[in-house]
Design a protein around this motif. Structure first.
Motif, mmCIF file in Angstrom:
data_model
loop_
_atom_site.group_PDB
_atom_site.id
_atom_site.type_symbol
_atom_site.label_atom_id
_atom_site.label_comp_id
_atom_site.label_asym_id
_atom_site.label_seq_id
_atom_site.Cartn_x
_atom_site.Cartn_y
_atom_site.Cartn_z
ATOM 1 N N LYS A 70 0.703 -1.387 -0.028
ATOM 2 C CA LYS A 70 0.486 0.001 -0.419
ATOM 3 C C LYS A 70 0.717 0.996 -0.075
ATOM 4 O O LYS A 70 0.494 2.115 -0.640
ATOM 5 C CB LYS A 70 -0.876 -0.122 0.952
ATOM 6 C CG LYS A 70 -1.880 -1.270 0.455
ATOM 7 C CD LYS A 70 -3.043 -0.638 1.318
ATOM 8 C CE LYS A 70 -3.972 -1.906 1.693
ATOM 9 N NZ LYS A 70 -5.261 -2.019 0.700
ATOM 10 N N LEU A 71 2.127 1.337 0.439
ATOM 11 C CA LEU A 71 3.022 2.601 1.207
ATOM 12 C C LEU A 71 3.493 2.308 -0.762
ATOM 13 O O LEU A 71 4.003 3.609 -1.142
ATOM 14 C CB LEU A 71 3.441 2.312 2.089
ATOM 15 C CG LEU A 71 2.877 2.437 3.538
ATOM 16 C CD1 LEU A 71 4.498 2.242 4.153
ATOM 17 C CD2 LEU A 71 2.912 4.004 3.474
ATOM 18 N N SER A 72 3.799 1.328 -1.025
ATOM 19 C CA SER A 72 5.040 1.410 -2.489
ATOM 20 C C SER A 72 3.913 2.150 -3.586
ATOM 21 O O SER A 72 3.888 3.231 -4.396
ATOM 22 C CB SER A 72 4.748 0.230 -3.323
ATOM 23 O OG SER A 72 5.590 -0.121 -2.121
ATOM 24 N N THR A 73 2.583 1.785 -3.043
ATOM 25 C CA THR A 73 1.760 2.401 -4.347
ATOM 26 C C THR A 73 1.211 3.829 -4.305
ATOM 27 O O THR A 73 1.578 4.302 -4.835
ATOM 28 C CB THR A 73 0.224 1.563 -4.531
ATOM 29 O OG1 THR A 73 0.291 0.543 -5.075
ATOM 30 C CG2 THR A 73 -1.170 2.438 -5.146
ATOM 31 N N LYS A 74 1.279 4.452 -3.106
ATOM 32 C CA LYS A 74 0.605 5.369 -2.339
ATOM 33 C C LYS A 74 1.396 6.121 -2.454
ATOM 34 O O LYS A 74 1.802 7.474 -2.999
ATOM 35 C CB LYS A 74 0.671 5.965 -0.821
ATOM 36 C CG LYS A 74 0.347 7.052 0.424
ATOM 37 C CD LYS A 74 0.031 7.452 0.999
ATOM 38 C CE LYS A 74 -0.329 8.300 1.690
ATOM 39 N NZ LYS A 74 -1.035 9.694 1.040
ATOM 40 N N LEU A 75 3.293 6.295 -2.828
ATOM 41 C CA LEU A 75 4.261 7.024 -2.332
ATOM 42 C C LEU A 75 4.891 6.728 -4.119
ATOM 43 O O LEU A 75 5.937 7.679 -4.538
ATOM 44 C CB LEU A 75 5.354 6.380 -1.476
ATOM 45 C CG LEU A 75 4.799 6.969 -0.122
ATOM 46 C CD1 LEU A 75 6.304 5.759 0.449
ATOM 47 C CD2 LEU A 75 5.300 8.184 0.142
ATOM 48 N N GLY A 76 5.013 5.834 -4.120
ATOM 49 C CA GLY A 76 5.008 5.709 -5.777
ATOM 50 C C GLY A 76 6.709 5.258 -5.677
ATOM 51 O O GLY A 76 7.407 5.936 -7.044
ATOM 52 N N ARG A 77 7.275 4.749 -5.097
ATOM 53 C CA ARG A 77 8.568 3.781 -4.635
ATOM 54 C C ARG A 77 8.649 2.589 -4.168
ATOM 55 O O ARG A 77 7.222 1.998 -3.940
ATOM 56 C CB ARG A 77 9.279 5.273 -3.862
ATOM 57 C CG ARG A 77 9.674 6.310 -4.628
ATOM 58 C CD ARG A 77 10.207 7.285 -3.761
ATOM 59 N NE ARG A 77 10.233 8.734 -3.388
ATOM 60 C CZ ARG A 77 11.016 9.105 -5.266
ATOM 61 N NH1 ARG A 77 11.646 7.787 -5.671
ATOM 62 N NH2 ARG A 77 10.843 10.553 -5.355
ATOM 63 N N GLN A 78 9.739 1.555 -4.161
ATOM 64 C CA GLN A 78 9.771 1.144 -3.720
ATOM 65 C C GLN A 78 10.274 1.350 -2.534
ATOM 66 O O GLN A 78 10.614 1.872 -1.921
ATOM 67 C CB GLN A 78 10.772 0.289 -4.676
ATOM 68 C CG GLN A 78 11.435 -1.163 -3.295
ATOM 69 C CD GLN A 78 12.881 -1.342 -4.040
ATOM 70 O OE1 GLN A 78 13.395 -1.567 -5.358
ATOM 71 N NE2 GLN A 78 13.386 -2.877 -3.462
ATOM 72 N N VAL A 79 9.427 0.062 -1.307
ATOM 73 C CA VAL A 79 9.618 0.738 -0.161
ATOM 74 C C VAL A 79 10.478 -0.018 0.375
ATOM 75 O O VAL A 79 10.269 -1.457 0.359
ATOM 76 C CB VAL A 79 8.219 0.543 0.124
ATOM 77 C CG1 VAL A 79 7.906 1.182 2.311
ATOM 78 C CG2 VAL A 79 7.066 1.733 -0.183
#
Length: 178
Positions: A129-138
């Motif tokens: 979910k954070l990868s999607t929100k931030l547009g980055r690999q987390v």
């Protein structure tokens, strides 16, 4: 603090560009991390600010302490910083280098503080979910803080998402006291 950031920026950019050009981001990152840790030691800070030592002596001591972990480029950086009396910027240069590296690699370091330990499934869901929100690999790391009562606090750079029970109670108390 802003002054250190401003002074370190050109060195960090030049270092990042050199690492990128030589396709050695990981190596430079590791070497700068080593130098940052060394430079934060009280004895080393005293040495760097000692006016009785020459720039070459200061640089040589840092190189000797780091030993074989440094490459030629990093050794040259130490020499340049010593000549310009900027050895105290090593930690800030490392911080800025890491930010540039993360931006280049489209990655983000995220710290999740939770009241309870998170299982692998919960961590994976948060990562996705954070990868999607931030547009980055987390790159997720989890810390436990039982004082949160429940929920999580998510931090990535300047972004802070407080979904903890403690945070909600604090907001409620502030609203009631206003």
């Amino acid at each position: 603090m802003a002054e250190l950031s401003t002074l370190a920026r050109p060195y960090a950019k030049a270092t990042f560009n050199a690492a990128l050009e030589s396709q050695a981001l990981a190596e430079w990152s590791q070497q700068l991390a080593t130098l940052a840790v060394i430079s934060e030691q009280a004895d080393v800070q005293a040495l760097v600010t000692n006016p009785a030592l020459s720039a070459n002596d200061k640089a040589q001591v840092l190189k000797d302490v780091a030993g074989d972990t440094l490459g030629d480029g990093t050794r040259s950086l130490i020499d340049v910083l010593a000549e310009n009396r900027r050895l105290s910027l090593l930690s800030e240069i490392h911080t800025q280098f890491e930010a540039m590296k993360a931006e280049h690699e489209k990655s983000a370091d995220v710290v999740v503080t939770s009241a309870y330990s998170l299982n692998d499934s919960q961590q994976q869901t948060l990562t996705d979910k954070l990868s999607t929100k931030l547009g980055r690999q987390v790159n997720l790391s989890v810390e436990i803080d039982e004082s949160l009562i429940g929920g999580v606090v998510i931090k990535s750079g300047d972004l802070i998402i407080d979904g903890s029970v403690r945070g909600k109670l604090t907001k409620l108390a502030d609203a009631m006291n206003s």
